[in-house]
Enzyme design. Structure first.
Site, PDB file in Angstrom:
ATOM      1  N   CYS A 134      -8.826  11.272   2.724  1.00 15.50           N
ATOM      2  CA  CYS A 134      -8.475  10.614   2.592  1.00 15.50           C
ATOM      3  C   CYS A 134      -8.800  10.637   1.016  1.00 15.50           C
ATOM      4  CB  CYS A 134     -10.647   9.917   2.524  1.00 15.50           C
ATOM      5  SG  CYS A 134     -11.571  10.019   4.437  1.00 15.50           S
ATOM      6  N   HIS A 284     -11.792   4.740  -2.034  1.00 12.31           N
ATOM      7  CA  HIS A 284     -11.419   4.965  -0.659  1.00 12.31           C
ATOM      8  C   HIS A 284     -12.517   4.403   0.003  1.00 12.31           C
ATOM      9  CE1 HIS A 284     -11.976   7.007   3.257  1.00 12.31           C
ATOM     10  NE2 HIS A 284     -12.435   7.519   2.631  1.00 12.31           N
ATOM     11  N   ASN A 314     -13.503   2.661   8.199  1.00 11.00           N
ATOM     12  CA  ASN A 314     -12.870   3.858   7.152  1.00 11.00           C
ATOM     13  C   ASN A 314     -11.031   4.204   7.654  1.00 11.00           C
ATOM     14  OD1 ASN A 314     -11.807   5.981   6.122  1.00 11.00           O
ATOM     15  ND2 ASN A 314     -13.885   6.563   6.106  1.00 11.00           N
TER      16      ASN A 314
END
Length: 358
Positions: A134, A284, A314
């Site tokens: 990520c 993020h 996500n």
């Protein structure tokens, strides 16, 4: 504000008078994104696992996520996002010197950056993948900037792309509610060093001891976790596999809400800017509670925090460029704004880049 956005970027850095520590400055020229058409809503998940829309939304902020269709390739969406970024930057594919693709879920285990290079027709560009989960897009942006600062390249295409649905256990309500697929990209360009560098500061942190909290373990031909090399007769003909995502959400949350403010402050320390000078915080998009908690600890008000997690979930390395592109296209982010980014996730890794938006 210590330095008004839009002023010479050189003045935002702490350098000795007359000293320019790079061969060329860096500008962010354009961005783009692409996501699959297929949508999986919280209501859809109610028929798959023991959960409900209100529970998911309250715990994560996510309402829906996009997932690749059966015949879709991640590299195809990465190519679309990349072309859109090039169009926005006014850069032709044949002008690109380097393509960096941040992904943990490439179509090919050897990487997908070269697939994108071929699709774009960027024949003169070097291309390779970067795996930093990520944090991948921010790590790749920082990496690409060093090639420009050194004078090696003048145009760098940075892509964040992930298809996390490939490694989700859709029967595990703790993880299947979180992840989605998508791609985002940005174009970096060189500028006269006398004009400064619009990448104002950056920092990368790693904590390998935290890997146990978030991983996708190689399972070998048997599908079981292995630590060595399988040398059984005929093993080479078997299908090897990786496990589904394993995550201790509580441990990741506790680490992230501390790691994000820390790494952003480290990037700020390289400048004469303060937290008050940040126009937009683009983190993020892991969980709305992490965004809120990290912003609060950093002292950034909620109205300065970009969030689109409700629509995409996500998307790992894609989440920051996706959020950046939407905020630019909607007019939220304007030329001269100071943008603070931070990616965080598996590794464990955490990375921040502070820059002026062109």
């Amino acid at each position: 504000r210590s330095v008004a956005a839009g002023e010479n970027a050189a003045s935002a850095r702490m350098t000795n008078p007359g000293e320019i520590p790079w061969q060329a400055g860096v500008r962010l020229l354009g961005c783009g994104s692409s996501t699959p058409d297929k949508v999986v809503t919280n209501r859809d998940l109610e028929s798959m696992v023991e959960t409900d829309d209100a529970w998911i939304t309250s715990r994560t902020g996510i309402r829906e996520r996009r997932v690749l269709g059966e015949d879709e390739l991640l590299s195809s969406h990465a190519s679309v996002a990349a072309q859109r970024a090039l169009d926005g930057a006014g850069v032709k594919p044949e002008e690109v010197d380097l393509i960096l693709m941040a992904t943990s879920t490439a179509d090919d285990i050897f990487g997908s950056a070269c697939q994108v290079q071929a699709a774009l027709g960027a024949e003169r560009a070097a291309a390779f993948d970067i795996t930093a989960a990520c944090s991948g897009f921010v790590v790749s942006l920082i990496t690409g900037a060093q090639f420009i600062r050194s004078g090696a390249y003048a145009k760098v295409l940075v892509i964040g792309a992930d298809a996390m649905s490939r490694f989700v256990d859709w029967g595990d309500r703790n993880t299947c509610i979180l992840f989605g697929d998508g791609c985002g990209a940005a174009v970096l360009g060189a500028q006269d060093p006398q004009e400064g560098c619009n990448l104002l500061g950056f920092a990368i942190d790693s904590n390998g001891n935290g890997r146990k909290f978030l991983n996708v373990q190689y399972g070998g031909p048997s599908g079981r976790a292995v630590t060595g090399t399988c040398t059984d007769a005929g093993a080479g003909s078997r299908h090897s596999a990786y496990s589904n995502i394993s995550m201790s959400g509580q441990d990741v949350f506790k680490w992230a809400v501390r790691a994000v403010p820390s790494v952003v402050l480290k990037s700020l320390e390289q400048t004469v800017l303060t937290v008050d000078d940040i126009d937009w915080l683009v983190l993020h998009q892991a969980n709305q509670r992490i965004l809120s908690s990290a912003g609060q600890r950093l002292g950034v008000p909620p109205e300065k925090i970009i969030s689109n997690i409700g629509d995409y979930g996500n998307t790992s390395a894609a989440s920051i460029p996706l959020a950046l592109d939407e905020a630019v296209k909607s007019g939220k982010i304007k030329s001269g704004d100071v943008i603070a980014t931070a990616g965080f996730g598996a590794g464990l890794t955490c990375a921040s880049a502070l820059f002026y938006w062109d």
